[in-house]
Scaffold this active site. Structure first.
Site, PDB file in Angstrom:
ATOM      1  N   LYS A 169     -24.618 -37.856  70.391  1.00 23.73           N
ATOM      2  CA  LYS A 169     -23.842 -36.743  70.922  1.00 23.73           C
ATOM      3  C   LYS A 169     -22.928 -37.276  72.008  1.00 23.73           C
ATOM      4  O   LYS A 169     -23.349 -37.523  73.135  1.00 23.73           O
ATOM      5  CB  LYS A 169     -24.730 -35.646  71.513  1.00 23.73           C
ATOM      6  N   GLY A 206     -27.214 -31.573  73.495  1.00 26.23           N
ATOM      7  CA  GLY A 206     -27.975 -32.545  74.272  1.00 26.23           C
ATOM      8  C   GLY A 206     -29.402 -32.099  74.521  1.00 26.23           C
ATOM      9  O   GLY A 206     -30.350 -32.874  74.342  1.00 26.23           O
ATOM     10  N   GLU A 244     -29.181 -44.183  82.490  1.00 24.84           N
ATOM     11  CA  GLU A 244     -28.213 -44.842  83.370  1.00 24.84           C
ATOM     12  C   GLU A 244     -27.520 -43.733  84.136  1.00 24.84           C
ATOM     13  O   GLU A 244     -26.748 -42.960  83.573  1.00 24.84           O
ATOM     14  CB  GLU A 244     -27.226 -45.671  82.537  1.00 24.84           C
ATOM     15  N   CYS A 278     -19.444 -45.083  87.634  1.00 16.43           N
ATOM     16  CA  CYS A 278     -20.741 -44.926  88.298  1.00 16.43           C
ATOM     17  C   CYS A 278     -21.048 -46.064  89.255  1.00 16.43           C
ATOM     18  O   CYS A 278     -21.730 -45.866  90.258  1.00 16.43           O
ATOM     19  CB  CYS A 278     -21.848 -44.778  87.261  1.00 16.43           C
TER      20      CYS A 278
END
Length: 468
Positions: A169, A206, A244, A278
């Site tokens: 997804k 999700g 992550e 990130c």
């Protein structure tokens, strides 16, 4: 305008819902495509196909898996320009950034995963046993919008090479890159059901994947808050997890180091992807008695970054990815001023319909300010003064996150400091990214690793067979 379908059990199919998600080009606000807003029934179909395919795919010879993925990687390389253009359109990043930051490193990494899989030791003799690595099963891949190719590559490529089946997804904001990968998987001739693509919203597709009883593993990249919610749902039946998550990474300038080079490295992580990275080095720690020197270098280096049309290869920064991101970053800039930080570069962005935010630098930032502790995810750098090296390390580690870091100083001292930082990766001076090394974080920056042998092992279970 393109209108896409789902890819389930080897076929392009319509969603069980009649709804679509419009994909906006953040730079022009043009709607460039529509993808299905998948639902729980679509997830059920995809997982069922993956579960059935896994019965035989897990026993497929390694040579076959290597050959199929090799075809996919070569297919992606042949479509490099299309990948660059697609990422530019759906993410809003300039061509130069789409090529050098989003595409080329991860085509290289995909090739390296093939090498890792080919050389990996799947069985090892111990004293009275054999320790064996086997595929996990059905893997649900949930990827973010800010790195459309990297994050699907880091999940799909090693998972398939390891013998798993995948339901992917992609982000509802940047799903088009995933279609290029899916087309190459289809061309390569993978058995039906081994790979499936279901587009949709995180709260629908999700969550359905995370809580599905027949999904064995979830590999998720996104914010720490979202990762925490995904983990809660996945642990209902104790799925394997790879997360992550967020970061608020610190770079430390030590006396005697190359400050010009160090500050350029820091800005290269904060500006080009509009800060939507990130592991961006968004906290810069400098000696208190040389704060003005650091500020002067920052202002001088910032002159080299430009904003403009995405097809201009001299442009180094694009807009934020969405209205939601623009509003979030603007509020943090306002907050920084309210908290008493001193803005030395940039302004509060005008609400004029554009998603562009000029790079902002705050100085005299205190470690307990929210702009020093919370992930802003925009082109905002905060500068924190320190008195001693010990205090610099303490400030760097004073975070719920531990994803990345950097140190710039004399080789001996910089390496000593790097080893004291509680973070998954640390760059020392001119250190360069290594495709063979793992990426991931300490603390609330996640669980597990991506990249290298360690990233490959995430998609394998460990079995001990006592046979003597």
């Amino acid at each position: 305008m393109e209108i896409r379908k789902l890819f389930i059990d080897g076929e392009w199919v319509d969603s069980q819902s009649d709804a679509y998600i419009e994909i906006e080009n953040p730079a022009t606000h043009e709607i460039i495509a529509k993808v299905p807003r998948g639902n729980e029934k679509d997830v059920d179909r995809a997982v069922e196909a993956a579960r059935k395919a896994f019965e035989t795919w897990q026993y497929t010879p390694l040579e076959t898996r290597l050959d199929l993925m090799g075809k996919v990687v070569e297919g992606l390389k042949s479509r490099r320009q299309e990948l660059i253009e697609t990422i530019t359109k759906e993410l809003g990043s300039p061509y130069k950034v789409s090529a050098e930051v989003h595409t080329d490193p991860f085509l290289l990494e995909a090739s390296h995963y093939v090498k890792v899989a080919s050389e990996f030791t799947y069985e090892q003799r111990r004293q009275t046993s054999v320790v064996r690595r086997e595929p996990v099963g059905v893997v649900g891949g949930l990827t973010p919008w800010n790195f459309p190719l990297e994050q699907i590559e880091k999940k799909v490529v090693p998972a398939l090479l390891a013998g798993n089946c995948v339901v992917l997804k992609p982000s509802q904001f940047t799903p088009l890159t995933a279609y290029i990968l899916t087309e190459e998987i289809e061309k390569a001739g993978y058995p039906h059901g081994v790979f499936n693509l279901v587009t949709g919203r995180g709260g629908e597709v999700g969550n359905a994947l995370a809580s599905h009883k027949d999904v064995d593993m979830i590999s998720f990249t996104g914010s720490t808050d979202a990762g925490r919610e995904v983990a809660r749902k996945a642990l209902v039946n104790i799925k394997k997890l790879a997360l992550e998550l967020g970061g608020k990474s610190a770079a430390i300038l030590l006396k005697g180091g190359d400050w010009e080079g160090g500050i350029r490295t820091v800005l290269d992580t904060v500006v080009p992807n509009a800060g939507q990275t990130c592991n961006a080095l968004t906290r810069l720690l400098v000696p208190e008695d040389e704060l003005s020197r650091a500020e002067a270098i920052i202002l001088n280096e910032l002159k080299d970054y430009t904003y403009g049309p995405s097809d201009d290869w001299t442009v180094s920064q694009g807009p934020l990815s969405s209205r939601k991101q623009f509003d979030r970053v603007r509020k943090y800039i306002e907050l920084g001023l309210e908290e008493g930080a001193r803005m030395i570069a940039g302004t509060i962005p005008e609400d004029n319909g554009s998603y562009y935010v000029e790079p902002v630098v705050f100085s005299d930032v205190k470690r307990d300010m929210r702009i020093a502790q919370e992930e802003i995810f925009g082109p905002v750098l905060v500068v924190l003064p320190y008195r001693t090296v010990e205090e610099a390390v303490e400030i760097a580690n004073d975070s719920i996150y531990g994803l990345a870091g950097a140190v710039f100083g004399t080789e001996e001292e910089a390496n000593k400091v790097a080893r004291q930082m509680k973070t998954g990766t640390v760059y020392v001076n001119a250190g360069q990214w290594d495709v063979a090394s793992p990426f991931g974080g300490y603390k609330q920056s996640g669980l597990g690793r991506e990249g290298g042998v360690e990233g490959y092992e995430e998609f394998l279970e460990v079995k001990t067979i006592y046979d003597r």
